[in-house]
Design an enzyme around this catalytic site. Sequence first.
Site, PDB file in Angstrom:
ATOM      1  N   ASP A   1      44.582  41.219  44.515  1.00  5.79           N
ATOM      2  CA  ASP A   1      45.645  40.258  44.913  1.00  5.79           C
ATOM      3  C   ASP A   1      46.921  40.561  45.584  1.00  5.79           C
ATOM      4  O   ASP A   1      47.382  40.326  46.410  1.00  5.79           O
ATOM      5  CB  ASP A   1      46.022  39.127  43.848  1.00  5.79           C
ATOM      6  CG  ASP A   1      44.675  38.363  43.612  1.00  5.79           C
ATOM      7  OD1 ASP A   1      43.739  38.512  44.258  1.00  5.79           O
ATOM      8  OD2 ASP A   1      44.529  37.646  42.532  1.00  5.79           O
ATOM      9  N   ALA A  13      49.913  33.386  38.676  1.00  7.79           N
ATOM     10  CA  ALA A  13      50.662  34.728  38.595  1.00  7.79           C
ATOM     11  C   ALA A  13      51.628  34.963  37.484  1.00  7.79           C
ATOM     12  O   ALA A  13      51.431  34.625  36.259  1.00  7.79           O
ATOM     13  CB  ALA A  13      50.815  35.149  39.941  1.00  7.79           C
TER      14      ALA A  13
END
EC number: 2.7.1.23
Length: 281
Positions: free
Chosen positions: A66, A179
């Site tokens: 990511d 996140a």
Amino acid sequence: MSLGIVVNVSRQSAIDLARRLARWLDERKVDYVFESLSAEKTGSHRSAPIEELNTQCDAFISLGGDGTLLFTSQHSVTKPVIGVNVGRLGFLAEFSPEEMLPAVERFLNGDYSIHTRSQLEAGLLTNGSPEHFRALNDVVIEKGTYPRIPAFIIKLDGELLSSYRADGIIIATSTGSTAYSMSAGGPIIAPKSSVVVITPICPHMLTVRPIVISDEKSIEVSVDAPDGAFPLNCDGHLRKMLAPQEVVTIKKSNQSINLVANSSRDYCEVLRTKLLWGREA
């Protein structure tokens, strides 16, 4: 059609995958160019600085985790990004290494769909001149090396929300809710939800909790402290050290990120798989 390729060069598996992709594209006479460091590590002569890829390419391929995709998205602007997960978690990178070549082939044939993801824009004045930084996941202001607990003053559309004594403040998009914000106790928000979440980092008061607001709101954040310098991070990259009382305005960006979607990927399954939901200890 020309493709820009960005590789996580710290992973040998990503470098090997990039070489495989380059051979496949060469066989089909598809034009492509690697970001400079990626070209160096893969041994390719097709090279351009990351800042110039957007002017040379019609779409991007990110080979990494990511973090690599976030780095790629900073330069892709609105052009499509095919994210191949060669990392650990892979919430944003839609395709596995095994799915890469079929996904690229479908894209070249025009058989694909797009996930449009909102970004945040952090703006401030530096010596009277405006500065703007974009973030797909989150904008984070932290206390850094400041030895005490500062107060983070937050206003919504000019009205005071609160003063948080904490180690920092995270403003995350729905994309970024899984996140840093999640690690700090924030909620998981379904992608494409038109909201942002404000999550304090290690707040001093137990009554302080994350808050979800409309992404149409303008958020102002400043640090109330007698001295010190406070890191402003966008998607994990340090953008500026803030002075006490310096105001950062965070709002929805006019530019969105377009991620090529994996039609066989189900978001609920991703949550169960990545977060190990439903597994017994």
